[in-house]
Design an enzyme around this catalytic site. Structure first.
Site, mmCIF file in Angstrom:
data_model
loop_
_atom_site.group_PDB
_atom_site.id
_atom_site.type_symbol
_atom_site.label_atom_id
_atom_site.label_comp_id
_atom_site.label_asym_id
_atom_site.label_seq_id
_atom_site.Cartn_x
_atom_site.Cartn_y
_atom_site.Cartn_z
ATOM 1 C CG HIS A 125 -2.662 0.651 1.415
ATOM 2 N ND1 HIS A 125 -3.092 1.679 1.046
ATOM 3 C CD2 HIS A 125 -1.561 2.289 2.056
ATOM 4 C CE1 HIS A 125 -3.818 2.521 0.273
ATOM 5 N NE2 HIS A 125 -2.907 3.430 0.835
ATOM 6 C CB CYS A 126 1.661 3.706 -2.771
ATOM 7 S SG CYS A 126 2.847 4.994 -2.703
#
Length: 286
Positions: A125-126
């Site tokens: 997850h960025c």
């Protein structure tokens, strides 16, 4: 699906979670401030405006800058889930049931509690994009990191002499200003403009270190045919050799896809089926 399509561009792009939103805003503001500093302060100091060398630097910087934002928004806007594929109601061999999404989830997919969806070939997850990186948008994430890395190298190299002219020889005060610029300015150790220059230099150096680490890590796991999750578990079940591994991420037209994110570069498969590596098949047969 209709509700998603009816959302405005801002609603689709801006992250919902507080820490993601803060990282997103930091990314946008940092990019514009550093670009503005290089364009309005550093560039005219070395080259006459509208001269050939000035245009060269402007075009090169704009190419990288536009690609950063284009890839950044593609990371956010491309659907990374399998909702559009019509996932099967019957649990297939190697698949798993996700109690959160209440769907059968294919191999290499994982549920993200931040995005509240199962992501195909999920890598991570960025927080800067407020979006997961997976099968459908991995290419855009990688080119985002590559252009940010190139931009950081370019900026650090290009403004180094200018920074030395403005700040003098690098010593304890300069380093101290990079870490606590507001306090240094508050106690009169630098002017407001020196404070700004030091802040830009510090952000550029931090960016170079950050993006160098991200790029090295991502290229290494792509080379090995892994995702971040598979690296943690020390799994190389889908390693097809480094060339095919890169095609799996960048697509069939990998040699063109770096130019612009909207150039079509078809990815192998549909994100639900993966060919096991030959070594894994041999071990299974034994």
């Amino acid at each position: 699906m209709e509700a998603v399509e009816n959302k405005s561009f801002f609603q689709r792009v801006f992250p919902k979670r507080g820490n993601d939103a803060a990282a997103f805003m930091f990314m946008i503001i940092m990019m514009w401030f550093i670009a503005g500093f290089e364009f309005f302060a550093v560039l005219p100091n070395y080259h006459e405006v509208y001269s050939p060398i000035w245009w060269f630097h402007v075009c090169l910087a704009l190419f990288m800058f536009v690609n950063v934002f284009a890839n950044f928004f593609r990371v956010i806007l491309v659907d990374t889930s399998g909702r559009r594929l019509g996932l099967p109601a019957v649990l297939k061999p190697g698949w798993k049931y996700c109690p959160f999404c209440q769907i059968n989830s294919p191999p290499r997919s994982h549920h993200c509690h931040a995005c509240d969806v199962c992501v195909l070939k999920r890598d991570h997850h960025c927080i800067f994009a407020g979006q997961c990186v997976g099968y459908a948008n991995y290419r855009y994430y990688m080119f985002l990191v590559i252009y940010l890395w190139l931009g950081a190298i370019y900026a650090n190299y290009y403004h180094w002499e200018y920074a030395k002219e403005q700040l003098g020889p690098f010593g304890f005060t300069t380093i101290f200003t990079m870490f606590v610029p507001f306090l240094t300015w508050l106690f009169g150790y630098c002017t407001i403009y020196q404070f700004f220059v030091t802040l830009m230099v510090g952000l550029s150096m931090f960016s170079l270190v950050l993006f160098s680490g991200l790029l090295f890590f991502q290229l290494r796991i792509i080379f090995r045919g892994q995702t971040s999750y598979e690296r943690k578990k020390n799994r190389r079940l889908y390693d097809q050799g480094w060339k095919q591994n890169f095609v799996e991420v960048f697509g069939q037209k990998w040699y063109l896809s770096w130019i612009w994110p909207f150039i079509p570069s078809h990815l192998p498969g549909d994100g639900t089926n993966y060919k096991p590596s030959e070594s894994f098949e041999t071990q299974k047969d034994m």
